[in-house]
Design a protein around this motif. Structure first.
Motif, PDB file in Angstrom:
ATOM      1  N   ARG A 119       0.155   5.782   0.240  1.00  0.00           N
ATOM      2  CA  ARG A 119      -0.784   6.890   0.360  1.00  0.00           C
ATOM      3  C   ARG A 119      -0.143   8.134  -0.245  1.00  0.00           C
ATOM      4  O   ARG A 119       0.905   8.591   0.209  1.00  0.00           O
ATOM      5  CB  ARG A 119      -1.130   7.139   1.827  1.00  0.00           C
ATOM      6  N   SER A 139       0.839  -1.204   0.000  1.00  0.00           N
ATOM      7  CA  SER A 139       0.000   0.000   0.000  1.00  0.00           C
ATOM      8  C   SER A 139       0.872   1.251   0.000  1.00  0.00           C
ATOM      9  O   SER A 139       2.014   1.239   0.480  1.00  0.00           O
ATOM     10  CB  SER A 139      -0.903   0.025   1.240  1.00  0.00           C
ATOM     11  N   GLN A 163      -5.385   6.809  -1.315  1.00  0.00           N
ATOM     12  CA  GLN A 163      -4.932   5.614  -0.602  1.00  0.00           C
ATOM     13  C   GLN A 163      -4.960   4.454  -1.581  1.00  0.00           C
ATOM     14  O   GLN A 163      -6.016   4.137  -2.143  1.00  0.00           O
ATOM     15  CB  GLN A 163      -5.852   5.329   0.589  1.00  0.00           C
TER      16      GLN A 163
END
Length: 123
Positions: free
Chosen positions: A19, A17, A82
């Protein structure tokens, strides 16, 4: 005039991930529709997703739906992207853009752009 600055890019493994944030300065941020686009070498700039001015209504490209989430904080003049479950094909330079009208998937309809931030997803 609106000045946009992206941050948060980097290198991540597939499945990870990241952001991204876009900080805006200048005119009233809440009156602008904000969007994220991306561009990889040899390809056209493509729409990733966006969020309408004055609301939390969002729209996403099919390729990122369910994995990416856009949010905005009008008090802080920021819009965030995100990104989860990242794939190697998500590798690109990501751009933040703004326009004072409805959300559009067409890059040429946006008036203001940031300088971009590189996202690289390794397999």
């Amino acid at each position: 005039q609106v000045h946009l600055v992206e941050s948060g890019g980097g290198l991540v493994q597939a499945g990870g991930s990241l952001r991204l944030s876009c900080a805006a300065s200048g005119r009233t941020f809440s009156s602008y529709t904000m969007a994220w686009f991306r561009q990889s070498p040899g390809k056209e700039r493509e729409f990733v997703g966006g969020i309408y001015w004055g609301s939390s209504i969002t729209n996403y490209a099919d390729s990122v739906k369910g994995r990416f989430t856009i949010s905005r904080d009008n008090a802080k003049n920021t819009v965030n992207l995100q990104m989860t479950s990242l794939k190697p094909e998500d590798t690109a330079v990501y751009y933040c853009a703004a326009r004072s009208w409805a959300l559009s998937e067409k890059a040429y309809e946006y008036d203001y752009w940031g300088q971009g931030t590189q996202v690289t997803v390794s397999s």
